[in-house]
Scaffold this motif. Structure first.
Motif, PDB file in Angstrom:
ATOM      1  N   TYR A 102       1.190   5.039   1.277  1.00 54.82           N
ATOM      2  CA  TYR A 102       1.297   5.525   2.636  1.00 54.82           C
ATOM      3  C   TYR A 102       1.424   7.129   2.298  1.00 54.82           C
ATOM      4  CZ  TYR A 102       0.559   0.840   4.500  1.00 54.82           C
ATOM      5  OH  TYR A 102      -0.181   0.189   6.137  1.00 54.82           O
ATOM      6  N   ALA A 161      -4.449   0.048  13.058  1.00 55.88           N
ATOM      7  CA  ALA A 161      -5.479   0.844  11.545  1.00 55.88           C
ATOM      8  C   ALA A 161      -5.982   1.601  12.856  1.00 55.88           C
ATOM      9  CB  ALA A 161      -5.920  -0.342   9.976  1.00 55.88           C
ATOM     10  N   LYS A 216       0.961  -1.382   0.025  1.00 52.46           N
ATOM     11  CA  LYS A 216       0.197  -0.430   0.237  1.00 52.46           C
ATOM     12  C   LYS A 216       1.218   0.945   0.273  1.00 52.46           C
ATOM     13  CE  LYS A 216      -4.433  -1.781   0.743  1.00 52.46           C
ATOM     14  NZ  LYS A 216      -5.392  -1.890   0.225  1.00 52.46           N
ATOM     15  N   TYR A 223      -5.156   5.228   7.681  1.00 55.16           N
ATOM     16  CA  TYR A 223      -4.352   4.592   8.833  1.00 55.16           C
ATOM     17  C   TYR A 223      -4.789   5.047  10.592  1.00 55.16           C
ATOM     18  CZ  TYR A 223      -1.095   1.227   9.891  1.00 55.16           C
ATOM     19  OH  TYR A 223      -0.424   0.629  10.931  1.00 55.16           O
ATOM     20  N   THR A 263      -2.797   8.815   5.719  1.00 59.61           N
ATOM     21  CA  THR A 263      -3.790   7.837   4.601  1.00 59.61           C
ATOM     22  C   THR A 263      -2.819   6.613   3.862  1.00 59.61           C
ATOM     23  OG1 THR A 263      -3.880   8.928   2.720  1.00 59.61           O
ATOM     24  CG2 THR A 263      -5.475   9.531   4.263  1.00 59.61           C
ATOM     25  N   ARG A 264      -3.903   5.879   2.891  1.00 61.34           N
ATOM     26  CA  ARG A 264      -3.536   4.907   2.519  1.00 61.34           C
ATOM     27  C   ARG A 264      -3.851   4.396   1.314  1.00 61.34           C
ATOM     28  NH1 ARG A 264      -2.647  -0.718   6.520  1.00 61.34           N
ATOM     29  NH2 ARG A 264      -5.053  -0.856   6.170  1.00 61.34           N
TER      30      ARG A 264
END
Length: 396
Positions: free
Chosen positions: A174, A252, A172, A209, A197-198
Motif C-alpha cells: 500500500y 475498496a 499487497k 484503493y 494505492t496498492r
C-alpha cells in the motif's frame, strides 16, 4: 491514572559504529564516516518529563539516528529506519540483546527515503516517485549493496510526496500519494493524487484503493483485515478547524472527502460547493486540528496488559500551523467492533503546554517480538522503547 515514571539513567554506551554504503545499484564504495560519539544517556531528551500510565517505562533504544522516521524490522533483528529530509536509510543492530542498538549504519543514501517496509527478508524503500527493493537485505550488511527498481513512474511532486508504505494482510503493498498542495482538486491532473494505492510486491496490478485522502503518513490493519489510516487536515482555516482524522476503510474505492469536505462536517470554502459532505465516508474519529497524526498501530504481543487489546496507538507529530502548539504525543484510541469509543493520551510531555517548549516529535510505531513498543523521533534523532511490568520499573 498517570504518573511521571522515574527513568533510570542509562550509562554511556560504546561509540556508535557507522559503515556507509553508496546508493549506486549493485556497487559499494569503500568508505567510512565516523560521526561524533552520541552517548546513550537520555537526560538531554527529557524522557523524565514524559507521562506514562502506571507500570510503563520508556528508555532509549538508539541515538544518533538523524531524522528517524519510518521503521521496519528484519527477520534477524536489524531495525531499518527511513528519513525524510536527511536522505538516509539506516540499519541498526542490537547484537548483544540488551535492547539498545550499539551499531548504527548508513545503509544507503537517496532523496526522501521516508517509506520503508519488510517482506520475507526483502527491504522496500519508497522515494517520492520511485520504489526500490533490497533482496535479502540482512545478508547484504557489510558487503556489496544490491537493489532492484520496482517502479519509477509515480508523481514526483514533493509537497506531501514523501511516502509511508506497508504490506497488508493480502500481501499487497500500500502506497499513498498525497495531494501536491494544501488544498486543490489535484485528481484532475493525476487521478492518483490524494489517494492510497496498492499493488503486488513486484509493482504490478496497481489500483487506487481509497480516494479523498489528503496526506496519510500512517496506516495499519485490524484483526478483521480492515485498514485504518490517519490523515492530516488542511491548513489555513484557523487554529481549531478542520480536524485531523482517523479513518476506517471497510471496502475498496471509498472516498473520504478531500478536497470537498473535511472531518466529515467541514465544508471546504473553495471546493465545498461542488459536493456535499454526505457524499463521503466520515472519519472514524475526528482528531485535534493540526495535531499531525502519523503512525497508527494496534496493540501486538503479550507484554502490554490485556486491557490494551484492540486499542490503537496513534503518534501525533505535532502542529506547525497553529498559534499554540498541540500534539507531540502518543494517543490511544479505544475501538470496539469498528467503532471508536474515545481517545486519551498514552504518552505525553514532549510538549510543555505552558512554555511551548518541544523536546520530541513521535513519528512511527513498531512492535517488537517481545511485545514492547518502539517509537521513532525525528526531532530527538532517536528511537525509544516502551515496556511494561507489574512494578514501576519495567525490566528488559
Amino acid at each position: 491514572m498517570k504518573n511521571k515514571i522515574s527513568l533510570l539513567k542509562i550509562f554511556c554506551a560504546a561509540a556508535l559504529a557507522f559503515s556507509i554504503f553508496s546508493c549506486k545499484e549493485n556497487k559499494k564504495e569503500e568508505s567510512a564516516d565516523v560521526k561524533e560519539e552520541v552517548p546513550m544517556d537520555s537526560t538531554d531528551l527529557a524522557l523524565l518529563d514524559l507521562n506514562l500510565p502506571d507500570g510503563f517505562e520508556i528508555k532509549v533504544y538508539a541515538r544518533g539516528v538523524d531524522g528517524a522516521r519510518s521503521m521496519a524490522m528484519g527477520p534477524d533483528g536489524t531495525l531499518f529506519v527511513g528519513t525524510r529530509n536527511e536522505n538516509t536509510v539506516y540499519a541498526l543492530q542490537d547484537k548483544d540483546g540488551d535492547y539498545k542498538a550499539e551499531t548504527v549504519m548508513v545503509l544507503d543514501t537517496m532523496e526522501v527515503p521516508n517509506g520503508i517496509a519488510m517482506r520475507n527478508g526483502d527491504l522496500y524503500v519508497a522515494q517520492v516517485g520511485s520504489l526500490w527493493k533490497y533482496p535479502n537485505i540482512e545478508s547484504q550488511l557489510g558487503g556489496t549493496l544490491s537493489k532492484e527498481l520496482v517502479y519509477d513512474d509515480y508523481p514526483t511532486e514533493f509537497h506531501h510526496g514523501w511516502k509511508y508504505i506497508a504490506f497488508g494482510p493480502d500481501d499487497k503493498l500500500y502506497v499513498p500519494v498525497g495531494a501536491p498542495c494544501n488544498i486543490c482538486d489535484s485528481t484532475v491532473v493525476d487521478e492518483r493524487f490524494a489517494t492510497i494505492t496498492r499493488m503486488d510486491p513486484d509493482g504490478s496490478n496497481r489500483e487506487i484503493y481509497a480516494h479523498g485522502v489528503r496526506n496519510s503518513v500512517g496506516f495499519t490493519w485490524d484483526d478483521k483485515g480492515e485498514m485504518w489510516f490517519t490523515d492530516n487536515g488542511r491548513d489555513m482555516l484557523g487554529d481549531d478547524v478542520p480536524p485531523c482524522e482517523l479513518n476506517h476503510i471497510t471496502e475498496a474505492g471509498q472516498h473520504f472527502g478531500y478536497p470537498f469536505c473535511h472531518g466529515g462536517t467541514v465544508k471546504d470554502p473553495e471546493f465545498g460547493d461542488q459536493r456535499p459532505c454526505s457524499d463521503f465516508v466520515p472519519p472514524a474519529k475526528a482528531l485535534g486540528a493540526h495535531v499531525a497524526p502519523l503512525a497508527v498501530k494496534f496493540k501486538s504481543g503479550t507484554m502490554f496488559p490485556a486491557s490494551y487489546n484492540g486499542k490503537a496507538f496513534i503518534a501525533e507529530h505535532g502542529s506547525w500551523n497553529r498559534s499554540k502548539k498541540v500534539g507531540y504525543r502518543i494517543m490511544l484510541a479505544d475501538i470496539e467492533n469498528g467503532v471508536v469509543k474515545g481517545t486519551e493520551p498514552f504518552i505525553d510531555g514532549w510538549l510543555n503546554d505552558e512554555t511551548q517548549k518541544v523536546t520530541g516529535r513521535p513519528v512511527d510505531l513498531l512492535w517488537m517480538k517481545d511485545g514492547s513498543l518502539l517509537i521513532s523521533d525525528d526531532y530527538g534523532d532517536a528511537i525509544y522503547r516502551v515496556t511494561y511490568s507489574d512494578t514501576q520499573v519495567a525490566s528488559n
